[in-house]
Design a protein around this motif. Structure first.
Motif: not given
Length: 294
Positions: A1-2, A210-211, A275-278, A289-290
């Motif tokens: 799990m993350r 980075a994810d 495109a990064t989700t903020v 974690f994505p």
């Protein structure tokens, strides 16, 4: 799990709704606590984070809002009977402060001190990069090893089933069939942690690929002069950091108490993040974690 658990999101001055820093990363069998500021022990209770799950504590630097909660956390671990080793990572120049804080804690924990002073690996799957702050500071990167993803149609065509799949994975070859013939490269998941810093090469290195990236967003773009004076990031700079590195998701935190509504900071970060989700973090958030990319 993350999973990332947000224990506190304030910068130097806590507010009615934001505690001092504190971030807990569940990373499979590891539990990493980053920058425990004052009140972290209490926040852990509210967030459902057991002290017994902590295996490592990582300090970016020794300003109080990033480490003054350390004695309480260590004492709670002793009270809860934690028997496993706990590793404490911190900049070498902050050793006097760290040892003083540890001396205040209840004795009895199997605590191992690990100072670092240069970029590079500090433990299996954990690396540091120097940041640019008013005292020595380092950010952290947690990396999962790369792997392979099997492609079922290719396995079927090669006649490989059941236990033979595991054997192929372990050995790399089964008869004429190579592992790469029936699988594709799977990049390991990456977590980046960037706290108090001006824009610098180390921050960009931590954001690269980075994810999930946690980055301070102390000031709005309108207060860029203050950010430059105190060596902090604006929201726009945090967004650009994530966007340039192709980060999957950016978690903004370490907000100045001058901002009642951090939605403004999130909007500014989105303007530069590509495109990064903020995500603008709130205390006690649990952020999964994505999903794996690629």
């Amino acid at each position: 799990m993350r999973e990332l658990v947000i224990l506190g999101t304030a910068s130097q001055v806590p507010t009615r709704t934001r505690n001092h820093n504190g971030y807990f990363l569940r990373w499979e069998r590891e539990g990493l606590l980053f920058d425990p500021g004052e009140g972290t022990q209490r926040q852990m209770i509210h967030a459902g984070v057991s002290a017994s799950k902590i295996t490592r504590i990582c300090l970016t630097h020794v300003h109080g809002d990033h480490c003054f909660g350390l004695p309480g956390v260590l004492s709670r671990m002793v009270l809860d009977g934690v028997a496993h080793p706990v590793h404490l990572h911190y900049p070498a120049s902050g050793g006097d402060v760290v040892r003083a804080l540890v001396s205040l804690a209840t004795p009895g924990l199997d605590l191992h001190l690990h100072p670092h002073g240069t970029a590079g690996p500090i433990a299996d799957g954990i690396e540091v990069e120097p940041l640019r702050h008013r005292i020595e500071a380092f950010g952290y990167r947690v990396v999962e090893p790369d792997g392979r993803t099997f492609l079922p149609p290719l396995l079927e065509a090669a006649g490989i089933t059941g236990p033979d799949v595991g054997l192929l994975q372990r050995e790399g070859r089964l008869g004429p069939v190579r592992l790469e013939d029936v699988s594709v490269h799977r990049p390991g998941l990456r977590f980046g942690f960037v706290m108090d810093t001006g824009v610098c090469d180390g921050a960009f290195a931590l954001a690269d690929g980075a994810d999930l990236l946690v980055a301070e967003s102390t000031f709005s773009n309108d207060d860029a002069a203050l950010a430059d004076q105190y060596l902090h990031l604006t929201a726009g700079q945090a967004g650009a950091l994530a966007g340039s590195g192709g980060a999957g998701s950016l978690v903004l935190t370490h907000f100045s108490s001058r901002y009642d509504d951090v939605g403004l900071l999130a909007a500014q970060a989105r303007g530069t993040a590509g495109a990064t989700t903020v995500i603008a973090a709130s205390d006690l958030d649990h952020i999964p974690f994505p999903s794996r990319r690629g």
